[in-house]
Design a protein around this motif. Structure first.
Motif, PDB file in Angstrom:
ATOM      1  N   UNK A 276       0.834  -1.192   0.000  1.00 60.10           N
ATOM      2  CA  UNK A 276       0.000   0.000   0.000  1.00 60.10           C
ATOM      3  C   UNK A 276       0.877   1.253   0.000  1.00 60.10           C
ATOM      4  N   UNK A 277       1.956   1.193   0.759  1.00 56.95           N
ATOM      5  CA  UNK A 277       2.823   2.369   0.936  1.00 56.95           C
ATOM      6  C   UNK A 277       3.332   2.885  -0.404  1.00 56.95           C
ATOM      7  N   UNK A 278       3.544   1.992  -1.351  1.00 56.67           N
ATOM      8  CA  UNK A 278       4.063   2.414  -2.657  1.00 56.67           C
ATOM      9  C   UNK A 278       3.134   3.418  -3.339  1.00 56.67           C
ATOM     10  N   UNK A 279       1.841   3.256  -3.083  1.00 55.38           N
ATOM     11  CA  UNK A 279       0.855   4.124  -3.741  1.00 55.38           C
ATOM     12  C   UNK A 279       0.469   5.343  -2.933  1.00 55.38           C
ATOM     13  N   UNK A 280       0.992   5.413  -1.702  1.00 50.44           N
ATOM     14  CA  UNK A 280       0.546   6.511  -0.847  1.00 50.44           C
ATOM     15  C   UNK A 280       1.446   7.730  -1.020  1.00 50.44           C
ATOM     16  N   UNK A 281       0.824   8.847  -1.332  1.00 51.41           N
ATOM     17  CA  UNK A 281       1.571  10.094  -1.492  1.00 51.41           C
ATOM     18  C   UNK A 281       1.051  11.115  -0.487  1.00 51.41           C
ATOM     19  N   UNK A 282       1.746  12.236  -0.435  1.00 45.30           N
ATOM     20  CA  UNK A 282       1.346  13.246   0.552  1.00 45.30           C
ATOM     21  C   UNK A 282       1.224  14.607  -0.115  1.00 45.30           C
ATOM     22  N   UNK A 283       0.478  15.486   0.529  1.00 45.60           N
ATOM     23  CA  UNK A 283       0.310  16.840   0.026  1.00 45.60           C
ATOM     24  C   UNK A 283       0.046  17.757   1.204  1.00 45.60           C
ATOM     25  N   UNK A 284       0.097  19.059   0.923  1.00 49.80           N
ATOM     26  CA  UNK A 284      -0.241  20.004   1.977  1.00 49.80           C
ATOM     27  C   UNK A 284      -1.698  19.782   2.398  1.00 49.80           C
ATOM     28  N   UNK A 285      -1.923  19.945   3.677  1.00 45.76           N
ATOM     29  CA  UNK A 285      -3.249  19.779   4.269  1.00 45.76           C
ATOM     30  C   UNK A 285      -4.269  20.624   3.507  1.00 45.76           C
ATOM     31  N   UNK A 286      -5.492  20.124   3.285  1.00 45.88           N
ATOM     32  CA  UNK A 286      -6.468  20.901   2.507  1.00 45.88           C
ATOM     33  C   UNK A 286      -6.802  22.246   3.158  1.00 45.88           C
ATOM     34  N   UNK A 287      -7.051  23.232   2.302  1.00 42.57           N
ATOM     35  CA  UNK A 287      -7.356  24.579   2.779  1.00 42.57           C
ATOM     36  C   UNK A 287      -8.857  24.788   2.844  1.00 42.57           C
ATOM     37  N   UNK A 288      -9.258  25.933   3.356  1.00 42.95           N
ATOM     38  CA  UNK A 288     -10.679  26.274   3.380  1.00 42.95           C
ATOM     39  C   UNK A 288     -11.055  26.977   2.070  1.00 42.95           C
ATOM     40  N   UNK A 289     -10.251  27.973   1.672  1.00 45.15           N
ATOM     41  CA  UNK A 289     -10.456  28.661   0.399  1.00 45.15           C
ATOM     42  C   UNK A 289      -9.310  28.300  -0.534  1.00 45.15           C
ATOM     43  N   UNK A 290      -9.632  28.098  -1.802  1.00 50.96           N
ATOM     44  CA  UNK A 290      -8.601  27.684  -2.749  1.00 50.96           C
ATOM     45  C   UNK A 290      -7.486  28.723  -2.846  1.00 50.96           C
ATOM     46  N   UNK A 291      -7.829  29.986  -2.581  1.00 53.21           N
ATOM     47  CA  UNK A 291      -6.833  31.046  -2.773  1.00 53.21           C
ATOM     48  C   UNK A 291      -5.878  31.186  -1.586  1.00 53.21           C
ATOM     49  N   UNK A 292      -6.258  30.700  -0.401  1.00 54.32           N
ATOM     50  CA  UNK A 292      -5.415  30.851   0.779  1.00 54.32           C
ATOM     51  C   UNK A 292      -4.922  29.479   1.219  1.00 54.32           C
ATOM     52  N   UNK A 293      -3.600  29.297   1.288  1.00 52.72           N
ATOM     53  CA  UNK A 293      -3.108  27.985   1.711  1.00 52.72           C
ATOM     54  C   UNK A 293      -3.536  27.654   3.143  1.00 52.72           C
ATOM     55  N   UNK A 294      -3.636  26.385   3.418  1.00 54.51           N
ATOM     56  CA  UNK A 294      -4.037  25.965   4.758  1.00 54.51           C
ATOM     57  C   UNK A 294      -2.992  26.376   5.781  1.00 54.51           C
ATOM     58  N   UNK A 295      -3.440  26.579   7.004  1.00 55.42           N
ATOM     59  CA  UNK A 295      -2.498  26.769   8.102  1.00 55.42           C
ATOM     60  C   UNK A 295      -2.768  25.648   9.095  1.00 55.42           C
ATOM     61  N   UNK A 296      -1.722  24.859   9.353  1.00 57.48           N
ATOM     62  CA  UNK A 296      -1.932  23.593  10.042  1.00 57.48           C
ATOM     63  C   UNK A 296      -1.391  23.671  11.466  1.00 57.48           C
ATOM     64  N   UNK A 297      -2.157  23.132  12.396  1.00 57.41           N
ATOM     65  CA  UNK A 297      -1.792  23.144  13.804  1.00 57.41           C
ATOM     66  C   UNK A 297      -0.501  22.373  14.040  1.00 57.41           C
ATOM     67  N   UNK A 298       0.439  23.002  14.741  1.00 59.78           N
ATOM     68  CA  UNK A 298       1.671  22.270  15.013  1.00 59.78           C
ATOM     69  C   UNK A 298       1.591  21.552  16.348  1.00 59.78           C
ATOM     70  N   UNK A 299       2.219  20.386  16.364  1.00 60.77           N
ATOM     71  CA  UNK A 299       2.316  19.606  17.594  1.00 60.77           C
ATOM     72  C   UNK A 299       3.773  19.477  17.962  1.00 60.77           C
ATOM     73  N   UNK A 300       4.119  18.426  18.643  1.00 64.99           N
ATOM     74  CA  UNK A 300       5.514  18.203  18.960  1.00 64.99           C
ATOM     75  C   UNK A 300       5.780  18.231  20.449  1.00 64.99           C
ATOM     76  N   UNK A 301       7.047  18.070  20.772  1.00 65.71           N
ATOM     77  CA  UNK A 301       7.448  17.968  22.169  1.00 65.71           C
ATOM     78  C   UNK A 301       8.534  18.966  22.531  1.00 65.71           C
ATOM     79  N   UNK A 302       8.417  19.508  23.732  1.00 65.82           N
ATOM     80  CA  UNK A 302       9.445  20.385  24.278  1.00 65.82           C
ATOM     81  C   UNK A 302      10.083  19.701  25.465  1.00 65.82           C
ATOM     82  N   UNK A 303      11.354  20.010  25.716  1.00 66.34           N
ATOM     83  CA  UNK A 303      12.026  19.441  26.881  1.00 66.34           C
ATOM     84  C   UNK A 303      12.154  20.528  27.948  1.00 66.34           C
TER      85      UNK A 303
END
Lengths: 417, 316
Positions: A276-303
């Protein structure tokens, strides 16, 4: 016979006492720095490497917290509230740093340590490590969700939510796998999903200084989109009870055409479902309006370094070692967690193991941050409850209800569901 | 504890001849002193591990105390009680808890009685039958809850797959039904065990006499067995009601309180441990304590529940 048993019991008790005392292990010799963080498959190798380089100054001991974020937080919070001095370096989800700093559980980063933690670090992750303009943690890794899609089913990845829903419906009509799989259970993951849509729509949940509930027009529009998505017939039946790992498994078993999830799904898929992995691709997260790119919530860890640590100096040094550029690269390649130091993305080794790095960096440079507030956990809880299940959202009414309950959460009044 | 000892002592004293009474009451007093001395360590431990936390949470419930904002701690009197008791979320959880308690205890009583009769009457392989019936009770609740959750999750679950295209754990009514099912499955054996102890109280002679008088099996059950078993049944109901009212594990694993399926314990956990709001959380735990005390009071004072063997009925 009875005496023997009693002697044996006493011996066991002594052994237990002895071993628990040995955990401290700091009577002379190398101090042990206890690192408390969630499971990461190859983090032990990073720890070993830091120990080798510490030259006897400290020895990090990796204590694995539960896999789910709530479980990690609860365990740390309980021990910190009890002023447990057995914890030194804490792996904090980006949303907990303000809270732990406000509760006075972690130490401020100053001087050379601070300069080192800030050097070359991306602005978004760094913002999550600050509280009241002081630095309280060093970003270890960041994270951002991508749109994963089956290139054997979809030729062109959707740019917006509308497009994605439409493509899924088309696939459904053709009798092909069509589901959009993502996290919709009543928990933080749902809040992340909502925050991403809300910020992409230009909305605000809190006002700018984080003191008042806002829920403006953009935030209401995001409620509409989430509701439409949940009722369009393109989600999996268990959407409103799904968290990260089950979402990954569901997609891996072949039911979905799209998956909105963190990058950890990529190495996992290579291993568990290579066909399956061979066929799986990625793209930027979908936006709300086609003219404005999506802004995606960041996660992660701090020490962060615990206030009750017996060896704060060594703890800061250990934290810096664990998150230095070399180790961030190692963790990115082996555990799929994106670096917070920008220069790491340019490293040639990254390209092979981490082919989606450019898309990730693109999203990271223009991210959505979750509301920064010590009361975030409570805000998140009331949002998750109000949005669950997403199919029951009534945009205007839900927004009104949220304005009230978020305000209560900010003032630590009111009841958490 | 004292009342049981007292009553026992009184009972004994009454059966003694009046001549001996004076001399023996001297000994009785010494006995009672010794009893107190022997009890003292246990009482002290109980006060330390149970009494102190209860008083402390009452004290916390009178404060605004949020671990996130340590500087804003202050005494606020009963305002936390006003906040909680005027909150819709609290009453929803209270309703859910009451529903789960009433339904599960009622169903468990019927099923448990049936199971107890079966176990009581089994002639062949009695040990095996009893062991088999007790297995659900032996499994750790959280573990059992996880297997229920997977069973009801589409894809991995054999139960969810029976119903096409549905995820029962994502809707309120079906979630509550599953939670209650899991509770009943787990604790019916416990109910049966308590009721079986009650069945042992029913004298065989009484049943035979009733049969001789022409009572049907149903009449023997309702007119002879149930009245004799009353103390055991009430104890079983009391234990299970208190237990059911504190339901937590199954909900925590199955739905985590989503779709308004939180119980009061779940809600308290969310406010206290996750929300770090010690004031509101302690208020809720005090309210649960009060509710549990009321349930116990109703059973003990109004229904006359007592531990088997300590009351007059139990002495038969």
């Amino acid at each position: 016979m009875r005496r023997i048993r009693r002697v044996a019991a006493a011996a066991v008790a002594v052994a237990l006492l002895g071993s628990s005392a040995a955990c401290g292990g700091d009577e002379g010799g190398t101090p042990t720095i206890n690192l408390y963080i969630g499971p990461e498959q190859n983090l032990q190798k990073v720890v070993d490497d830091c120990n080798a380089k510490a030259g006897g100054q400290y020895r990090i001991s990796y204590q694995v917290l539960p896999r789910d974020a709530d479980g990690q937080r609860v365990q740390m919070v309980r021990r910190l509230a009890a002023e447990d001095d057995g914890m030194d370096v804490l792996g904090l989800d980006v949303t907990w740093t303000q809270e732990f700093a406000s509760a006075d559980w972690i130490l401020e980063w100053t001087g050379e340590n601070k300069a080192e933690a800030e050097r070359g670090t991306l602005a978004g992750p760094l913002a999550s490590a600050r509280y009241e303009d002081k630095l309280y943690a060093a970003p270890k890794n960041t994270n951002v969700q991508l749109l994963w899609y089956r290139s054997d089913l979809v030729s062109q990845p959707p740019k917006t939510w509308d497009e994605m829903i439409q493509q899924a419906l088309d696939l459904k009509a053709q009798g092909k796998p069509y589901q959009v799989i993502t996290m919709g259970a009543q928990y933080e993951g749902l809040v992340v999903l909502y925050n991403t849509i809300a910020v992409s729509a230009g909305g605000h949940i809190l006002n700018d200084d984080g003191t008042k509930a806002d829920m403006d027009a953009g935030a209401v529009r995001a409620l509409e989109i989430l509701h439409r998505f949940a009722t369009a017939g393109v989600t999996s039946p268990s959407f409103s009870n799904t968290i990260e790992d089950p979402a990954r498994l569901e997609f891996q078993s072949g039911g979905g055409a799209f998956q909105l999830n963190w990058p950890f799904v990529y190495p996992a898929m290579q291993e568990a479902a290579p066909d399956l992995a061979k066929n799986v691709k990625w793209a930027r997260y979908p936006a709300v309006d086609a003219s404005t790119p999506s802004r995606v919530t960041i996660g992660g860890y701090n020490l962060a370094v615990s206030r009750y640590s017996k060896h704060p100096d060594q703890a800061f040094a250990a934290a810096l070692c664990l998150r230095n550029a070399e180790h961030q690269k190692f963790s990115a390649i082996n555990d799929g967690v994106p670096p917070t130091i920008e220069s790491v993305y340019a490293d040639p080794e990254m390209a092979k193991a981490y082919p989606m790095k450019d898309t990730i960096l693109e999203e990271l440079k223009d991210p959505a941050v979750r509301p920064l507030s010590p009361a975030y956990q409570n805000i998140s809880t009331v949002i998750a409850a109000a949005l669950s299940p997403p199919s029951s959202i009534k945009p205007e009414q839900t927004a009104k209800q949220l304005r009230g309950s978020i305000q209560d959460a900010l003032e630590s009044k009111g009841v958490l569901p | 504890m004292t009342s049981v000892a007292d009553r026992g002592a009184k009972h004994r004293a009454e059966t003694l001849s009046k001549v001996d009474k004076a001399r023996l009451s001297e000994g009785k007093r010494a006995e009672r002193r010794l009893a107190w001395l022997l009890c003292a360590p246990a009482v002290l431990v109980m006060v330390a591990v149970a009494g102190y936390p209860i008083l402390y949470s009452v004290w916390l419930s009178l404060q605004r105390y949020d671990l996130k904002f340590p500087d804003e701690r202050e005494f606020v009197g009963l305002s936390n009680y006003v906040t909680v008791l005027s909150n819709e979320i609290w009453w929803t959880a209270f309703g859910v808890t009451t529903l789960i308690t009433v339904v599960t205890v009622a169903v468990e009583l019927v099923l448990g009685m049936a199971l107890a009769l079966i176990m009581h009457r089994t002639l062949v392989g009695r040990g095996v039958v009893r062991t088999a019936a007790l297995i659900p009770y032996g499994i750790v609740t959280v573990v059992a809850a996880f297997s229920w959750r997977y069973a009801w999750t589409p894809g991995t679950g054999y139960l969810a797959n029976l119903f096409e295209d549905s995820a029962p754990l994502t809707e309120r009514a079906s979630s509550l039904a599953i939670i209650m099912l899991a509770e009943i499955w787990k604790t019916t054996p416990f109910m049966a065990l308590l009721l079986m102890a009650g069945l042992a109280l029913v004298p065989e002679d009484l049943l035979k006499a009733a049969a001789m008088d022409g009572a049907t099996a149903w009449q023997r059950f309702t007119k002879v067995m149930l009245p004799v078993m009353k103390p055991a049944i009430l104890v079983a109901l009391l234990f299970r009601t208190l237990d059911a009212f504190r339901v937590f594990d199954n909900i925590y694993v199955l739905t985590a309180g989503a779709n308004d399926t939180s119980s009061v314990s779940m809600l308290t956990y969310n406010n206290l441990i996750r929300g770090l709001n010690l004031g509101i959380g302690s208020t809720m735990s005090v309210l649960i304590f009060v509710a549990v005390a009321i349930i116990a009071f109703i059973f003990v004072k109004l229904f006359g529940t007592a531990a088997p063997g300590s009351s007059e009925e139990g002495r038969r």
